[in-house]
Each structure stands twice: as C-alpha cells, then as structure tokens.
Design a protein around this motif. Structure first.
Motif, PDB file in Angstrom:
ATOM      1  N   PRO A 176     -14.180  33.207 -19.909  1.00  0.00           N
ATOM      2  CA  PRO A 176     -13.406  33.534 -21.121  1.00  0.00           C
ATOM      3  C   PRO A 176     -14.058  34.662 -21.907  1.00  0.00           C
ATOM      4  CG  PRO A 176     -13.609  31.176 -20.877  1.00  0.00           C
ATOM      5  CD  PRO A 176     -14.496  31.774 -19.834  1.00  0.00           C
ATOM      6  N   GLY A 177     -13.259  35.659 -22.245  1.00  0.00           N
ATOM      7  CA  GLY A 177     -13.747  36.767 -23.036  1.00  0.00           C
ATOM      8  C   GLY A 177     -14.566  37.783 -22.285  1.00  0.00           C
ATOM      9  N   LYS A 178     -14.692  37.618 -20.968  1.00  0.00           N
ATOM     10  CA  LYS A 178     -15.495  38.545 -20.164  1.00  0.00           C
ATOM     11  C   LYS A 178     -14.650  39.195 -19.083  1.00  0.00           C
ATOM     12  CE  LYS A 178     -19.929  36.244 -20.876  1.00  0.00           C
ATOM     13  NZ  LYS A 178     -21.147  35.703 -20.213  1.00  0.00           N
ATOM     14  N   GLN A 179     -15.164  40.300 -18.564  1.00  0.00           N
ATOM     15  CA  GLN A 179     -14.475  40.971 -17.472  1.00  0.00           C
ATOM     16  C   GLN A 179     -14.697  40.234 -16.158  1.00  0.00           C
ATOM     17  OE1 GLN A 179     -15.872  45.072 -17.530  1.00  0.00           O
ATOM     18  NE2 GLN A 179     -14.132  45.671 -18.778  1.00  0.00           N
ATOM     19  N   ARG A 180     -13.740  40.417 -15.263  1.00  0.00           N
ATOM     20  CA  ARG A 180     -13.887  39.846 -13.931  1.00  0.00           C
ATOM     21  C   ARG A 180     -15.052  40.543 -13.225  1.00  0.00           C
ATOM     22  NH1 ARG A 180      -8.506  38.817 -10.470  1.00  0.00           N
ATOM     23  NH2 ARG A 180      -8.015  37.927 -12.505  1.00  0.00           N
TER      24      ARG A 180
ATOM     25  N   TYR B 291      -5.816  41.979  -2.411  1.00  0.00           N
ATOM     26  CA  TYR B 291      -5.014  40.800  -2.706  1.00  0.00           C
ATOM     27  C   TYR B 291      -5.879  39.786  -3.443  1.00  0.00           C
ATOM     28  CZ  TYR B 291      -2.269  42.973   0.994  1.00  0.00           C
ATOM     29  OH  TYR B 291      -1.561  43.866   1.759  1.00  0.00           O
ATOM     30  N   TRP B 292      -5.208  38.969  -4.258  1.00  0.00           N
ATOM     31  CA  TRP B 292      -5.901  37.975  -5.061  1.00  0.00           C
ATOM     32  C   TRP B 292      -5.284  36.602  -4.876  1.00  0.00           C
ATOM     33  CZ3 TRP B 292     -10.265  39.288  -7.612  1.00  0.00           C
ATOM     34  CH2 TRP B 292     -10.492  40.650  -7.849  1.00  0.00           C
ATOM     35  N   GLY B 293      -6.146  35.590  -4.907  1.00  0.00           N
ATOM     36  CA  GLY B 293      -5.660  34.224  -4.968  1.00  0.00           C
ATOM     37  C   GLY B 293      -5.295  33.873  -6.396  1.00  0.00           C
ATOM     38  N   GLN B 294      -4.830  32.644  -6.570  1.00  0.00           N
ATOM     39  CA  GLN B 294      -4.352  32.223  -7.885  1.00  0.00           C
ATOM     40  C   GLN B 294      -5.491  31.831  -8.823  1.00  0.00           C
ATOM     41  OE1 GLN B 294      -4.385  30.369  -5.207  1.00  0.00           O
ATOM     42  NE2 GLN B 294      -4.935  28.264  -5.759  1.00  0.00           N
ATOM     43  N   GLY B 295      -6.670  31.637  -8.282  1.00  0.00           N
ATOM     44  CA  GLY B 295      -7.823  31.260  -9.091  1.00  0.00           C
ATOM     45  C   GLY B 295      -8.044  29.762  -9.111  1.00  0.00           C
ATOM     46  N   THR B 296      -9.309  29.381  -9.168  1.00  0.00           N
ATOM     47  CA  THR B 296      -9.667  27.972  -9.269  1.00  0.00           C
ATOM     48  C   THR B 296     -10.777  27.839 -10.317  1.00  0.00           C
ATOM     49  OG1 THR B 296     -10.339  26.000  -8.029  1.00  0.00           O
ATOM     50  CG2 THR B 296     -11.346  28.087  -7.354  1.00  0.00           C
ATOM     51  N   GLN B 297     -10.637  26.855 -11.177  1.00  0.00           N
ATOM     52  CA  GLN B 297     -11.569  26.690 -12.297  1.00  0.00           C
ATOM     53  C   GLN B 297     -12.837  25.982 -11.831  1.00  0.00           C
ATOM     54  OE1 GLN B 297     -11.245  27.612 -15.743  1.00  0.00           O
ATOM     55  NE2 GLN B 297     -13.412  27.008 -15.779  1.00  0.00           N
TER      56      GLN B 297
END
Length: 117
Positions: A41-45, A106-112
């Motif tokens: 949160p609040g940071k760049q990838r 390509y990117w996945g949907q993300g996992t927390q």
C-alpha cells in the motif's frame, strides 16, 4: 494472449513461510521471463524475483537468501518459496510473464501476502 493464474497467498506470522504458484496458459511458447512482483500500500510495484527460460535469475536485494524462485518450463509454471517472512514483505504479489519479443508482458490478478503477528 497469455493468462496467468496465481495461488498460495495468505496470512503468516513473522518468520513463517509461504509458497506462491503461478500457472500460465495460452500462447506460452512466446514467454521468455516469468517471475513475481509485489506492491505494498502506498508504494510502487517492485520486482521480487524473475527467471528466464534459459535459467537466468534475478532477486530483489531484500529477499535474497529468503526467497527462492523455481520454474518448470514444460509445465509453464513458476513458483516462489518464501521463508523467514517479515512484516515488510506484506504486499499483493503479482505473477508476471514477458514475451521474448515485442516488449509484451502479462500480469496475474494478484494474491495477498500478509505477514503479521
């Protein structure tokens, strides 16, 4: 097109371990590099770890010695084993695949991933 599906995120205590997996489908023959990025949160990838089809590996400095990337080229999968997790590893982790030509990625949907006591 390439589709990426991730699995394996969750909540873990500091010092714990998690394993993320990503399976690619579609035009996977075009992929060269697969790996993982994360965004807090609040940071760049940021790049966490990548592995090329030829075996070249890159790691974010802060995860060296704790995270290990593995790749199964015939199965078009990439995994990230994360050990000694720290609260600062908390982020959404994204699977990424880069084509060998054309600059396409390509990117996945993300996992927390949440590291907390």
């Amino acid at each position: 097109q390439v589709q990426l599906v991730e699995s394996g995120g969750g909540l873990v205590q500091p010092g714990g371990s998690l394993r993320l997996s990503c399976a690619a489908s579609g035009r996977t023959f075009a992929i060269n590099v697969m790996g993982w990025y994360r965004q807090a949160p609040g940071k760049q990838r940021e790049l966490v770890a990548t592995k090329s089809k030829g075996g070249r590996i890159s790691y974010l400095d802060s995860v060296k010695g704790r995270f290990t990337i593995s790749r199964d080229n015939p199965k078009d999968t990439v995994s990230l084993s994360m050990n000694n997790l720290k609260p600062e590893d908390t982020a959404v982790y994204y699977c990424n695949a880069k084509a060998a030509r054309g600059g396409i990625e390509y990117w996945g949907q993300g996992t927390q991933v949440t590291v907390s006591s």
